[in-house]
Design an enzyme around this catalytic site. Sequence first.
Site, PDB file in Angstrom:
ATOM      1  N   SER A  39     -15.453 -17.975 -14.495  1.00  0.00           N
ATOM      2  CA  SER A  39     -16.705 -17.656 -15.166  1.00  0.00           C
ATOM      3  C   SER A  39     -16.935 -18.612 -16.342  1.00  0.00           C
ATOM      4  O   SER A  39     -17.020 -19.818 -16.139  1.00  0.00           O
ATOM      5  CB  SER A  39     -16.683 -16.189 -15.603  1.00  0.00           C
ATOM      6  OG  SER A  39     -17.974 -15.733 -15.919  1.00  0.00           O
TER       7      SER A  39
ATOM      8  N   HIS B 209     -17.896 -10.135  -9.119  1.00  0.00           N
ATOM      9  CA  HIS B 209     -17.430 -11.109 -10.116  1.00  0.00           C
ATOM     10  C   HIS B 209     -15.955 -10.834 -10.391  1.00  0.00           C
ATOM     11  O   HIS B 209     -15.594 -10.205 -11.393  1.00  0.00           O
ATOM     12  CB  HIS B 209     -18.266 -10.962 -11.392  1.00  0.00           C
ATOM     13  CG  HIS B 209     -18.154 -12.109 -12.341  1.00  0.00           C
ATOM     14  ND1 HIS B 209     -18.503 -13.401 -11.995  1.00  0.00           N
ATOM     15  CD2 HIS B 209     -17.735 -12.171 -13.637  1.00  0.00           C
ATOM     16  CE1 HIS B 209     -18.324 -14.200 -13.039  1.00  0.00           C
ATOM     17  NE2 HIS B 209     -17.835 -13.476 -14.036  1.00  0.00           N
TER      18      HIS B 209
ATOM     19  N   ASP C  20     -21.634 -11.438  -6.182  1.00  0.00           N
ATOM     20  CA  ASP C  20     -21.465 -11.533  -7.632  1.00  0.00           C
ATOM     21  C   ASP C  20     -22.776 -11.191  -8.362  1.00  0.00           C
ATOM     22  O   ASP C  20     -23.752 -11.916  -8.241  1.00  0.00           O
ATOM     23  CB  ASP C  20     -21.017 -12.948  -8.002  1.00  0.00           C
ATOM     24  CG  ASP C  20     -20.516 -13.075  -9.429  1.00  0.00           C
ATOM     25  OD1 ASP C  20     -20.963 -12.288 -10.279  1.00  0.00           O
ATOM     26  OD2 ASP C  20     -19.681 -13.952  -9.687  1.00  0.00           O
TER      27      ASP C  20
END
Length: 224
Positions: free
Chosen positions: A118, A203, A172
Amino acid sequence: MSKTLEFLTLETTHQVDAAVIWLHGLGADGNDFKAIVPSLNLPQSAAIRFIFPHAPMRPVTINGGMPMRAWYDILEMSLERKVDMANIDESVDQITQLIEFQIEKGVPAERILVAGFSQGGVIAYQVGLLGKYKLAGIMALSTYLADANLIPEATDSVNGQTPLLIHHGTQDPVVPYELAVRAHGELENKGYQIEKASYSMPHSVCPEQVVDISRWIQKVFSIN
């Protein structure tokens, strides 16, 4: 000079010859991915030092200005991802310091892999594709490019031929899969060497993916 980051370390052996610097996501810390190392089931011949830095505490606009560990401030959650580039540059400097610290400890840059999830993946991209050190590999997990226009052609990057892994979940809701597809296309058009895989997950990281990450790390470091 940017403030030196605190970090956790895990070594697979006392005689390491390679290093992985693994960057966590927003609001997490270095412990987030330290726990994944045993699940990689690396062979005994792997001689890797894993480094898990903690991002600085900073206010994050999209979370109401609440201070948390973050590599940079996110100003809005649109697909274009309005972010604080000055924060990103600062974090890149801090990770570059960690690379230089590993070089001082005897691990050459060509044996250092930078990975990130991320927000951490954004920094991994920036360190690898815009940095000054030729690395062993760049691992970008559930992430995106902060600004594709900043990324040079592969022929103009020290890591133009460096293995690059892109993983992303198709479900996600935080960093849409479209951003991984976009990054892959933009980097491929610039001539980078990319291995890409997607997983039916949100995610996060899934067991199938961990197996693939282990395989890729072993290939990058030529571990038998």
